[in-house]
Design a protein around this motif. Structure first.
Motif, mmCIF file in Angstrom:
data_model
loop_
_atom_site.group_PDB
_atom_site.id
_atom_site.type_symbol
_atom_site.label_atom_id
_atom_site.label_comp_id
_atom_site.label_asym_id
_atom_site.label_seq_id
_atom_site.Cartn_x
_atom_site.Cartn_y
_atom_site.Cartn_z
ATOM 1 N N GLY A 213 0.787 -1.232 0.000
ATOM 2 C CA GLY A 213 0.000 0.000 0.000
ATOM 3 C C GLY A 213 0.813 1.272 0.000
ATOM 4 N N GLU A 214 0.432 2.165 0.912
ATOM 5 C CA GLU A 214 1.056 3.495 0.953
ATOM 6 C C GLU A 214 2.549 3.445 1.261
ATOM 7 O OE1 GLU A 214 -0.278 6.391 -0.082
ATOM 8 O OE2 GLU A 214 -1.880 5.051 -0.699
ATOM 9 N N ALA A 215 2.966 2.517 2.105
ATOM 10 C CA ALA A 215 4.395 2.416 2.441
ATOM 11 C C ALA A 215 5.208 2.064 1.196
ATOM 12 C CB ALA A 215 4.620 1.378 3.537
ATOM 13 N N LEU A 216 4.707 1.121 0.407
ATOM 14 C CA LEU A 216 5.406 0.736 -0.819
ATOM 15 C C LEU A 216 5.367 1.883 -1.826
ATOM 16 C CD1 LEU A 216 6.911 -1.299 -2.524
ATOM 17 C CD2 LEU A 216 4.695 -2.273 -3.202
ATOM 18 N N ALA B 158 5.130 5.075 -1.238
ATOM 19 C CA ALA B 158 6.018 6.147 -0.776
ATOM 20 C C ALA B 158 7.475 5.823 -1.105
ATOM 21 C CB ALA B 158 5.839 6.375 0.719
ATOM 22 N N ALA B 159 7.872 4.567 -0.908
ATOM 23 C CA ALA B 159 9.251 4.161 -1.220
ATOM 24 C C ALA B 159 9.521 4.270 -2.719
ATOM 25 C CB ALA B 159 9.498 2.735 -0.737
ATOM 26 N N ILE B 160 8.559 3.877 -3.522
ATOM 27 C CA ILE B 160 8.717 3.942 -4.985
ATOM 28 C C ILE B 160 8.758 5.397 -5.449
ATOM 29 C CG2 ILE B 160 7.573 3.427 -7.185
ATOM 30 C CD1 ILE B 160 6.601 0.770 -5.816
ATOM 31 N N PHE B 161 7.887 6.239 -4.900
ATOM 32 C CA PHE B 161 7.892 7.654 -5.288
ATOM 33 C C PHE B 161 9.216 8.307 -4.919
ATOM 34 C CE2 PHE B 161 2.989 7.917 -4.849
ATOM 35 C CZ PHE B 161 2.832 7.294 -6.077
ATOM 36 N N GLN B 162 9.719 8.017 -3.714
ATOM 37 C CA GLN B 162 10.990 8.606 -3.297
ATOM 38 C C GLN B 162 12.121 8.118 -4.196
ATOM 39 O OE1 GLN B 162 11.380 11.101 -0.914
ATOM 40 N NE2 GLN B 162 13.291 11.201 -2.072
ATOM 41 N N ALA B 163 12.108 6.839 -4.529
ATOM 42 C CA ALA B 163 13.135 6.295 -5.435
ATOM 43 C C ALA B 163 13.056 6.967 -6.801
ATOM 44 C CB ALA B 163 12.957 4.782 -5.564
ATOM 45 N N THR B 164 11.858 7.218 -7.273
ATOM 46 C CA THR B 164 11.677 7.884 -8.568
ATOM 47 C C THR B 164 12.245 9.301 -8.525
ATOM 48 O OG1 THR B 164 9.683 6.578 -8.973
ATOM 49 C CG2 THR B 164 9.966 8.572 -10.299
ATOM 50 N N LEU B 165 11.920 10.039 -7.470
ATOM 51 C CA LEU B 165 12.428 11.410 -7.337
ATOM 52 C C LEU B 165 13.950 11.425 -7.210
ATOM 53 C CD1 LEU B 165 9.694 12.820 -4.936
ATOM 54 C CD2 LEU B 165 9.934 13.290 -7.390
ATOM 55 N N ASP B 166 14.505 10.460 -6.462
ATOM 56 C CA ASP B 166 15.956 10.376 -6.318
ATOM 57 C C ASP B 166 16.620 10.064 -7.657
ATOM 58 O OD1 ASP B 166 15.647 10.896 -3.617
ATOM 59 O OD2 ASP B 166 15.910 8.811 -2.991
ATOM 60 N N GLU B 167 16.011 9.169 -8.418
ATOM 61 C CA GLU B 167 16.548 8.847 -9.754
ATOM 62 C C GLU B 167 16.489 10.063 -10.671
ATOM 63 O OE1 GLU B 167 17.890 5.897 -11.531
ATOM 64 O OE2 GLU B 167 18.421 5.683 -9.426
ATOM 65 N N LEU B 168 15.381 10.787 -10.635
ATOM 66 C CA LEU B 168 15.270 11.992 -11.461
ATOM 67 C C LEU B 168 16.368 12.985 -11.118
ATOM 68 C CD1 LEU B 168 11.409 12.568 -11.422
ATOM 69 C CD2 LEU B 168 12.812 12.189 -13.463
ATOM 70 N N ALA B 169 16.612 13.167 -9.820
ATOM 71 C CA ALA B 169 17.647 14.107 -9.388
ATOM 72 C C ALA B 169 19.030 13.639 -9.814
ATOM 73 C CB ALA B 169 17.591 14.279 -7.872
ATOM 74 N N GLU B 170 19.237 12.328 -9.814
ATOM 75 C CA GLU B 170 20.563 11.781 -10.107
ATOM 76 C C GLU B 170 20.840 11.626 -11.603
ATOM 77 O OE1 GLU B 170 22.589 7.567 -9.144
ATOM 78 O OE2 GLU B 170 21.865 8.676 -7.376
ATOM 79 N N SER C 31 2.866 13.617 -6.129
ATOM 80 C CA SER C 31 2.803 13.266 -4.703
ATOM 81 C C SER C 31 3.705 14.174 -3.866
ATOM 82 C CB SER C 31 3.209 11.806 -4.491
ATOM 83 O OG SER C 31 4.617 11.646 -4.600
ATOM 84 N N ALA C 32 4.717 14.760 -4.500
ATOM 85 C CA ALA C 32 5.672 15.606 -3.781
ATOM 86 C C ALA C 32 5.319 17.088 -3.826
ATOM 87 C CB ALA C 32 7.071 15.407 -4.362
ATOM 88 N N LEU C 33 4.375 17.464 -4.680
ATOM 89 C CA LEU C 33 4.028 18.876 -4.815
ATOM 90 C C LEU C 33 3.049 19.310 -3.733
ATOM 91 C CD1 LEU C 33 3.573 19.152 -8.690
ATOM 92 C CD2 LEU C 33 5.530 19.882 -7.318
#
Length: 196
Positions: free
Chosen positions: A13-16, A18-30, A69-71
């Protein structure tokens, strides 16, 4: 070394998400939008590729949902008690978002949209007028305080500030200077909407 996600504690659910969204944002930044892959997001989130593809059939859909989700949400619109200061705070948040992974994603999505109509349609559906809703909330409070005449509120006036910010982002890039935010508020939005 690749981590075997099957040996890690199971998230749902939300925990998974959230982890995927954060990983996506980190990948975009990197690596930026062009370098982002579902495989790398899955690895970074310690999730299976299948779990990503079940939720988001394409990279576009994943990136858009992660970014949104981050905005800031309309419910989190600034409330300083003053119309002008609310506008400055809201546009400053947008400028910061465009200077980070959200801006990187937007550039990539727009580039893809120029080559193919379907990403553009998905972007239109995904935005859901969040910026407009934030502006409506700020203006609603200003009307209640007597700072704005409701007769002066029109859709184009509500969109003007965000449109100018996006224009600068697309044609001049980031970072977006604080002085530009103040100029948009003082030279455009306040004169358009503030009760005379």
């Amino acid at each position: 070394m690749v981590t075997d996600h099957r040996k890690l504690p199971r998230r749902r659910g939300e925990a998974l998400n959230a982890a995927i969204f954060q990983a996506t944002l980190d990948e975009l930044a990197e690596v930026g939008y062009a370098g982002l892959t579902m495989e790398r997001v899955a690895e970074r989130a310690r999730a299976s590729k299948a779990s990503l593809y079940r939720r988001w059939p394409s990279r576009i859909e994943l990136v858009m949902e992660a970014v949104y989700s981050a905005l800031p949400t309309p419910e989190s619109s600034p409330d300083t008690g003053n119309f002008r200061d609310d506008l400055v705070a809201m546009l400053s948040r947008t400028a910061q978002a465009l200077s980070g992974p959200a801006g990187e994603a937007l550039r990539g999505l727009l580039g893809e949209a120029l080559r193919n109509e379907s990403p553009l349609s998905a972007m239109r559906r995904g935005t859901q007028g969040v910026a407009r809703k934030m502006m409506e909330e700020i203006v609603r409070r200003a009307v209640e305080r007597g700072e704005v005449d409701p007769r002066d509120v029109t859709p184009r006036r509500l969109d003007a500030g965000q449109a100018l910010l996006r224009h600068h982002f697309l044609f001049q890039g980031t970072p977006i200077p604080d002085s530009l935010v103040v100029e948009i508020v003082d030279e455009v939005l306040v004169p358009l909407l503030k009760r005379r």
